[in-house]
Structure formats: C-alpha cells, structure tokens
Design a protein around this motif. Structure first.
Motif, PDB file in Angstrom:
ATOM      1  N   VAL A 259      -4.477 -15.296   2.893  1.00  0.00           N
ATOM      2  CA  VAL A 259      -5.186 -14.211   3.556  1.00  0.00           C
ATOM      3  C   VAL A 259      -6.464 -13.941   2.768  1.00  0.00           C
ATOM      4  CG1 VAL A 259      -5.017 -11.817   4.258  1.00  0.00           C
ATOM      5  CG2 VAL A 259      -2.974 -13.252   4.272  1.00  0.00           C
ATOM      6  N   PRO A 260      -7.632 -13.826   3.441  1.00  0.00           N
ATOM      7  CA  PRO A 260      -8.877 -13.569   2.711  1.00  0.00           C
ATOM      8  C   PRO A 260      -8.808 -12.255   1.931  1.00  0.00           C
ATOM      9  CG  PRO A 260      -9.320 -14.083   5.020  1.00  0.00           C
ATOM     10  CD  PRO A 260      -7.838 -13.952   4.883  1.00  0.00           C
ATOM     11  N   THR A 261      -9.413 -12.257   0.745  1.00  0.00           N
ATOM     12  CA  THR A 261      -9.398 -11.091  -0.136  1.00  0.00           C
ATOM     13  C   THR A 261      -9.911  -9.835   0.570  1.00  0.00           C
ATOM     14  OG1 THR A 261      -9.712 -12.547  -2.007  1.00  0.00           O
ATOM     15  CG2 THR A 261     -10.270 -10.244  -2.351  1.00  0.00           C
ATOM     16  N   ARG A 262     -10.956 -10.028   1.355  1.00  0.00           N
ATOM     17  CA  ARG A 262     -11.545  -8.895   2.080  1.00  0.00           C
ATOM     18  C   ARG A 262     -10.481  -8.204   2.940  1.00  0.00           C
ATOM     19  NH1 ARG A 262     -14.775 -11.955   4.864  1.00  0.00           N
ATOM     20  NH2 ARG A 262     -13.387 -11.979   6.627  1.00  0.00           N
ATOM     21  N   ASP A 263      -9.696  -9.001   3.639  1.00  0.00           N
ATOM     22  CA  ASP A 263      -8.691  -8.425   4.534  1.00  0.00           C
ATOM     23  C   ASP A 263      -7.554  -7.754   3.761  1.00  0.00           C
ATOM     24  OD1 ASP A 263     -10.250  -9.434   6.507  1.00  0.00           O
ATOM     25  OD2 ASP A 263      -8.975 -11.183   6.925  1.00  0.00           O
ATOM     26  N   VAL A 264      -7.183  -8.351   2.625  1.00  0.00           N
ATOM     27  CA  VAL A 264      -6.124  -7.742   1.806  1.00  0.00           C
ATOM     28  C   VAL A 264      -6.573  -6.349   1.384  1.00  0.00           C
ATOM     29  CG1 VAL A 264      -4.733  -7.933  -0.284  1.00  0.00           C
ATOM     30  CG2 VAL A 264      -5.442  -9.999   0.915  1.00  0.00           C
ATOM     31  N   ASN A 265      -7.819  -6.246   0.922  1.00  0.00           N
ATOM     32  CA  ASN A 265      -8.310  -4.956   0.449  1.00  0.00           C
ATOM     33  C   ASN A 265      -8.434  -3.938   1.579  1.00  0.00           C
ATOM     34  OD1 ASN A 265      -8.893  -4.996  -2.550  1.00  0.00           O
ATOM     35  ND2 ASN A 265      -9.693  -6.964  -1.865  1.00  0.00           N
ATOM     36  N   ARG A 266      -8.733  -4.431   2.750  1.00  0.00           N
ATOM     37  CA  ARG A 266      -8.828  -3.529   3.909  1.00  0.00           C
ATOM     38  C   ARG A 266      -7.446  -2.920   4.197  1.00  0.00           C
ATOM     39  NH1 ARG A 266      -7.811  -4.929   8.733  1.00  0.00           N
ATOM     40  NH2 ARG A 266      -8.008  -7.158   8.310  1.00  0.00           N
ATOM     41  N   VAL A 267      -6.427  -3.761   4.200  1.00  0.00           N
ATOM     42  CA  VAL A 267      -5.074  -3.280   4.500  1.00  0.00           C
ATOM     43  C   VAL A 267      -4.588  -2.315   3.411  1.00  0.00           C
ATOM     44  CG1 VAL A 267      -2.661  -4.057   4.534  1.00  0.00           C
ATOM     45  CG2 VAL A 267      -4.352  -5.187   5.971  1.00  0.00           C
ATOM     46  N   ILE A 268      -4.869  -2.656   2.150  1.00  0.00           N
ATOM     47  CA  ILE A 268      -4.425  -1.792   1.045  1.00  0.00           C
ATOM     48  C   ILE A 268      -5.160  -0.446   1.098  1.00  0.00           C
ATOM     49  CG2 ILE A 268      -4.478  -1.538  -1.480  1.00  0.00           C
ATOM     50  CD1 ILE A 268      -2.326  -3.419  -0.650  1.00  0.00           C
ATOM     51  N   ALA A 269      -6.469  -0.500   1.375  1.00  0.00           N
ATOM     52  CA  ALA A 269      -7.246   0.743   1.428  1.00  0.00           C
ATOM     53  C   ALA A 269      -6.701   1.654   2.528  1.00  0.00           C
ATOM     54  CB  ALA A 269      -8.722   0.428   1.680  1.00  0.00           C
ATOM     55  N   ARG A 270      -6.382   1.056   3.655  1.00  0.00           N
ATOM     56  CA  ARG A 270      -5.873   1.870   4.759  1.00  0.00           C
ATOM     57  C   ARG A 270      -4.519   2.486   4.390  1.00  0.00           C
ATOM     58  NH1 ARG A 270      -5.994  -1.512   9.715  1.00  0.00           N
ATOM     59  NH2 ARG A 270      -3.987  -2.209   8.945  1.00  0.00           N
ATOM     60  N   ALA A 271      -3.676   1.692   3.783  1.00  0.00           N
ATOM     61  CA  ALA A 271      -2.352   2.198   3.394  1.00  0.00           C
ATOM     62  C   ALA A 271      -2.484   3.336   2.384  1.00  0.00           C
ATOM     63  CB  ALA A 271      -1.510   1.063   2.807  1.00  0.00           C
ATOM     64  N   GLN A 272      -3.435   3.198   1.463  1.00  0.00           N
ATOM     65  CA  GLN A 272      -3.596   4.244   0.443  1.00  0.00           C
ATOM     66  C   GLN A 272      -4.179   5.519   1.049  1.00  0.00           C
ATOM     67  OE1 GLN A 272      -4.020   2.722  -3.830  1.00  0.00           O
ATOM     68  NE2 GLN A 272      -5.736   1.762  -2.785  1.00  0.00           N
ATOM     69  N   GLN A 273      -4.999   5.308   2.066  1.00  0.00           N
ATOM     70  CA  GLN A 273      -5.573   6.461   2.747  1.00  0.00           C
ATOM     71  C   GLN A 273      -4.475   7.245   3.459  1.00  0.00           C
ATOM     72  OE1 GLN A 273      -8.490   5.144   5.554  1.00  0.00           O
ATOM     73  NE2 GLN A 273     -10.139   5.991   4.282  1.00  0.00           N
ATOM     74  N   GLN A 274      -3.608   6.496   4.126  1.00  0.00           N
ATOM     75  CA  GLN A 274      -2.551   7.148   4.896  1.00  0.00           C
ATOM     76  C   GLN A 274      -1.549   7.837   3.993  1.00  0.00           C
ATOM     77  OE1 GLN A 274      -1.103   4.010   7.372  1.00  0.00           O
ATOM     78  NE2 GLN A 274      -2.733   4.259   8.870  1.00  0.00           N
ATOM     79  N   GLN A 275      -1.307   7.239   2.852  1.00  0.00           N
ATOM     80  CA  GLN A 275      -0.328   7.831   1.927  1.00  0.00           C
ATOM     81  C   GLN A 275      -0.719   7.472   0.504  1.00  0.00           C
ATOM     82  OE1 GLN A 275       3.828   7.062   2.883  1.00  0.00           O
ATOM     83  NE2 GLN A 275       4.307   7.203   0.707  1.00  0.00           N
ATOM     84  N   PRO A 276      -1.471   8.363  -0.174  1.00  0.00           N
ATOM     85  CA  PRO A 276      -1.897   8.052  -1.537  1.00  0.00           C
ATOM     86  C   PRO A 276      -0.709   8.035  -2.501  1.00  0.00           C
ATOM     87  CG  PRO A 276      -3.098   9.951  -0.618  1.00  0.00           C
ATOM     88  CD  PRO A 276      -1.950   9.686   0.283  1.00  0.00           C
ATOM     89  N   ALA A 277      -0.828   7.251  -3.564  1.00  0.00           N
ATOM     90  CA  ALA A 277       0.226   7.220  -4.585  1.00  0.00           C
ATOM     91  C   ALA A 277       0.191   8.529  -5.371  1.00  0.00           C
ATOM     92  CB  ALA A 277       0.002   6.038  -5.518  1.00  0.00           C
ATOM     93  N   PRO A 278       1.319   8.907  -5.980  1.00  0.00           N
ATOM     94  CA  PRO A 278       1.351  10.166  -6.738  1.00  0.00           C
ATOM     95  C   PRO A 278       0.519  10.091  -8.016  1.00  0.00           C
ATOM     96  CG  PRO A 278       3.443   9.008  -6.917  1.00  0.00           C
ATOM     97  CD  PRO A 278       2.619   8.264  -5.916  1.00  0.00           C
ATOM     98  N   SER A 279       0.172  11.234  -8.514  1.00  0.00           N
ATOM     99  CA  SER A 279      -0.527  11.488  -9.789  1.00  0.00           C
ATOM    100  C   SER A 279      -1.713  10.557 -10.071  1.00  0.00           C
ATOM    101  CB  SER A 279       0.448  11.499 -10.973  1.00  0.00           C
ATOM    102  OG  SER A 279       1.380  10.450 -10.885  1.00  0.00           O
ATOM    103  N   GLY A 280      -2.527  10.408  -9.058  1.00  0.00           N
ATOM    104  CA  GLY A 280      -3.803   9.720  -9.256  1.00  0.00           C
ATOM    105  C   GLY A 280      -3.723   8.213  -9.461  1.00  0.00           C
ATOM    106  N   ALA A 281      -2.528   7.667  -9.342  1.00  0.00           N
ATOM    107  CA  ALA A 281      -2.417   6.209  -9.477  1.00  0.00           C
ATOM    108  C   ALA A 281      -2.998   5.569  -8.221  1.00  0.00           C
ATOM    109  CB  ALA A 281      -0.958   5.806  -9.636  1.00  0.00           C
TER     110      ALA A 281
END
Ligand code: GDP
Ligand code: GDP
Length: 442
Positions: free
Chosen positions: A365-387
């Motif tokens: 999977v192209p790096t660009r797409d991986v980062n897009r999916v991760i960014a969206r997931a983090q937006q929807q549900q950020p990890a606790p305590s600033g991680a």
C-alpha cells in the motif's frame, strides 16, 4: 543462537494451551526467525518481537510429572529451559481450575527462584467466570487472564512480559536490520499442505505437481520434515510444501504425534499460505479443528479443501456444509473448496484461489494512503494522553506489515483500533497483517 537476548519460557501441564499461546505470540505481531534446518529440537524456541524489542520464547511442550521414562526426559528438558529463563509463564486452565499437577509445578517453580507470571488461559470472554482466588493458592502472585485461542489480552500480556524481562544489549530492533535480504529478490510463494493422515494430501500434491512423488516419502530413515516442489502456474510459480511424509513414521506414542503436529505447524510458519485438507467423508473432526485453530493462531492465511467430495451424496454434502460454518468459524473468510484429488474434479479451482490469497499477502500500500487512513482514524478517535502516530508506512509485505512511528507508547487497545482501521481501509479481508511500533522524538 541469540542467547544474549532475554528468554521467556512457557510451562504448564498438557492441554492448558501453552502451544496455542506460543503460536499466538508468533503469529499476531512478530517476526519469525527460522530454526536451523535439520535440527530436531525437543524444545521449540523462537524470536519474538514486540514494541520494538526482541526476546526468545520457548514452548516446553508437555510437562508430565511422575510418568514413564519419556516423561522424565521431557521434565528434564523443562527444568533445563527454566534454568536458563529470565521469566517463566506458568499457564493454567481457567476452565478447569487447579489440579494436582498444577500444584506440583507451582511447588517446583516456587523453589526455582525464577520470576514467574501465572497465566490463566481460556478466559474467552468477560462473562466467563474466572476464579482468581483459586489460582492465588499456587503462591505465585496474581494470575493474568488471557485467551490464547482468541487472542484476548495476548497483546497486553506481551506488554507485561516486556516490563518483567531485563533489557539486553541488542534487543532493540532497528529499522535497517528489519528488511530481510530476500525481499529484494522475487520470492516464490510457499504453500504448505497440511491435514490429518489419509485425508488425501499426497494425492492432491501429486495431482498439483503432475507426477508421483510418493516414493520419496517412503524412503526409510528419511529425516526430512517436508518436501518442496515448485509448480508453474499461469500466474507464476508456487512452491508446495508437502508434509505428508511424516505420517509414515510409526506412531509409537502420543509424543510422536505431538511432534508431527509441531512439524506441520513449523511448515505452516515457514510458508505463506496453509492449505488445510479435510476428508469430507469424515466431516470436520476435532483434529481438523485443532489444526485449523493452530493455523489461525499462527497468523497464516488458510485455504480449506474438502477432499473426497465425489463420494458424498446430496444429504451428506449439505451436512458438511453446515458443519463447516459451525466447526471452523475461526478461519473466518477463508475460501473453502470442494474437490476430489483422486479424480481431479474441482482441483483446477485451487490455483486461482491460492494466487489470489498470495496477491493479498504480497500487497503493498502506498505510504501516502497509509498515512491518510491513520490520520482519519486518529481524528475519529485520538489516542489517550497526547500519544499519537507521527508517520506510518508499510515496511514489508508477506504478510503486509505496517510500521507506526509514535511520539510515545500507544496502549495496545489503541493499536488494535488502528490495525482494524488499516484492515478495513484497505480491505485486507482474511489476510493477516502485522503492526510494528517505533518511538521517535517529534
Ligand atoms: P498445551 O498442551 O498446553 O500446549 O495445550 P494446547 O495449546 O495444545 O491447547 C490445548 C487445547 O486447549 C486445544 O484444543 C486448544 O485449542 C485449547 N485452547 C487453548 N487456548 C484456549 C483458549 O484460550 N480458550 C479455549 N476455549 N481453548 C483454548
Ligand atoms: P495423506 O495421508 O493425507 O497424504 O493421504 P493420501 O493422499 O495418501 O490418501 C489416502 C487415501 O485416500 C488413498 O487411498 C487415496 O487414494 C485416497 N484419496 C485421496 N483423495 C481422494 C479423493 O478425492 N477421493 C477418494 N475417494 N479417495 C481419495
């Protein structure tokens, strides 16, 4: 050998789930280092990587206190393994409770002076009652509940292991070291053919290979675990690993069967896909289930073959169809093919299905797409305590392996959330994927 690394030894009486736990450690999130070829080892040792650190894990097989000569030998091996260990995982069965054998092992471990973590296995759901007090009676501290089979808390327990083992020089996994040389060379995918004796593995193998190789299996004194044969298909070559030869060994006792099982699993570990052959005339037996569970736990994709299909009448076929859903549910979306290796009917469907699974396994999977999916997931549900994940990429294929660069450690629950996001975002289906985490300063 990597003896400088910390060593974790899994012990417990038979059937508590030691091997399932071992496979779970290897299958879900780890790099597998192949055993030296030709070495028959009684104890099963592998390199495990978790959260950027690596250590050895030893599966001690069966502990059989007070038994025959063979039992004594096994016990001595267990003792030797424990002597070398930095941490002992003492597995007990939460569905059974404390037996005399558990007490005997506990007594011995208490005098060993080793750090011990009691792992209470088969706690498959929150609902399953789990009697912590009973296991406290072993005198080895709080038991840690897991389900090795379903992977419940198996990541958490690896976190716990990391806390308890000493740091050793060289246990950090560097990104540069991670890329095995063979990824540079186009690799021929490996398919292992596994299944109970007499289900038709050799017949299928011979049909795929196009000539009879069974003579090789009958060679007396052969010590080979399996035989590799490359088959050319329209979509490229595939190496088939036939483990059928093992059945020719005499079945002297249970341990022989145990070790052939171990060998079959090793073949699975060293291949890209497992082809699980089942004799449809016997339905799905508990041995088939056991093998399927182990393959699932090892993280390999699996294709199921229902062989000898031509013998069944319509009613019997319906029956097997129902059984498949009920008894092999853990292989999930795995393709199931019905065929007759003997007549050849249906066998032609196999190669395209294997090629398809192999493609998924090799996918990048192209790096660009991986980062897009991760960014969206983090937006929807950020990890606790600033991680958070700063950057992500697919570091390897076979299976698809994603590296997440993080500012600080992410809780394992959050990692699983991200894994799900990747799986769904790229429609990996039943293909196993791995996640690796690296800490980076911002
Ligand atoms: P070992 O002899 O200690 O290595 O035990 P195995 O790993 O062979 O497991 C014994 C049996 O317990 C197998 O049928 C496993 O599928 C089953 N088992 C292992 N872990 C679990 C679990 O977490 N939950 C359930 N329900 N069964 C399990
Ligand atoms: P293995 O132990 O799994 O390698 O099994 P074999 O390939 O040696 O097959 C065991 C027996 O089942 C042999 O007698 C085969 O001829 C028979 N057999 C294999 N495949 C089929 C099939 O599709 N239909 C029928 N009727 N018999 C089969």
């Amino acid at each position: 050998m990597t003896s400088a690394l910390a060593t974790v030894v899994i012990v417990g009486r038979p059937n508590v789930g030691k091997s399932t736990l071992f496979n779970r450690f290897l299958g879900s999130q780890v790099a597998i280092v192949q055993d030296e070829p030709g070495v028959t080892r009684d104890r099963f040792e592998r390199l495990v990587e978790w959260q950027g650190r690596q250590f050895n894990v030893v599966d001690t097989g069966g502990w059989m206190p007070g038994g025959s000569e063979l039992d004594a030998k096994v016990s001595r091996q267990v003792e030797a393994a424990v002597r070398d260990a930095d941490l002992v995982l003492f597995v007990v069965d939460a569905t059974v409770g404390v037996l005399d054998d558990d007490q005997a092992i506990a007594k011995w471990l208490r005098t060993s002076g080793k750090e011990v973590l009691v792992v209470s296995n088969k706690v498959d759901s929150d609902k399953r009652e789990f009697d912590k007090w009973e296991f406290l009676s072993l005198g080895l501290g709080d038991p840690y509940p897991v389900s090795a089979l379903h992977g419940r808390k198996s990541g958490d327990i690896l976190d716990e292991v990391l806390i308890r083992i000493p740091r050793r020089e060289g246990d950090e996994v560097e990104v540069a070291k991670k890329k095995p040389a063979y990824t540079e060379v186009p690799r021929i995918p490996r398919v292992s053919i596994v299944g109970r004796p007499n289900v038709g593995k050799s017949t299928l193998f011979n049909r795929l290979v196009g000539h009879d190789r069974s003579v090789v299996h009958d060679m007396p004194g052969t010590t080979r675990d399996s035989i590799d044969t490359v088959v050319t298909t329209p979509d490229g070559p595939i190496t088939f690993v036939d483990t059928a030869g093992m059945r020719r060994r005499s079945r002297v006792d249970d341990s022989t069967e145990y070790y052939s099982f171990v060998r079959a699993l090793r073949a699975v570990d060293e291949s890209d896909i497992a082809l699980l052959v089942i004799d449809a005339t016997e339905g799905i037996t508990s041995q088939d289930q056991r093998l399927a569970e182990r393959i699932d736990a090892s993280g390999s994709p699996v294709v199921v073959v229902l062989n000898k299909w031509e013998i069944l009448n319509a009613d019997q076929r319906d029956e097997v169809d129902i059984e498949i859903g009920r008894k092999l549910f853990f292989v999930g979306d795995a393709p199931v093919l019905k065929m007759s290796a003997l007549t050849g009917k249906g066998v032609q469907k196999l190669l395209p299905v294997l090629q398809d699974s192999i493609e998924q396994y090799h996918r990048r999977v192209p790096t660009r797409d991986v980062n897009r999916v991760i960014a969206r997931a983090q937006q929807q549900q950020p990890a606790p305590s600033g991680a958070r994940v700063l950057y992500a990429l697919q570091g390897a294929s076979d299976p698809p392996t994603f590296t997440l660069f993080v500012n600080k450690e992410l809780p394992s629950t959050y990692l699983r959330y991200l894994e799900r996001a990747i799986r769904e975002g790229f429609e990996f289906g039943s293909t196993p994927i791995k996640i690796r985490v690296r800490k980076r300063s911002e």
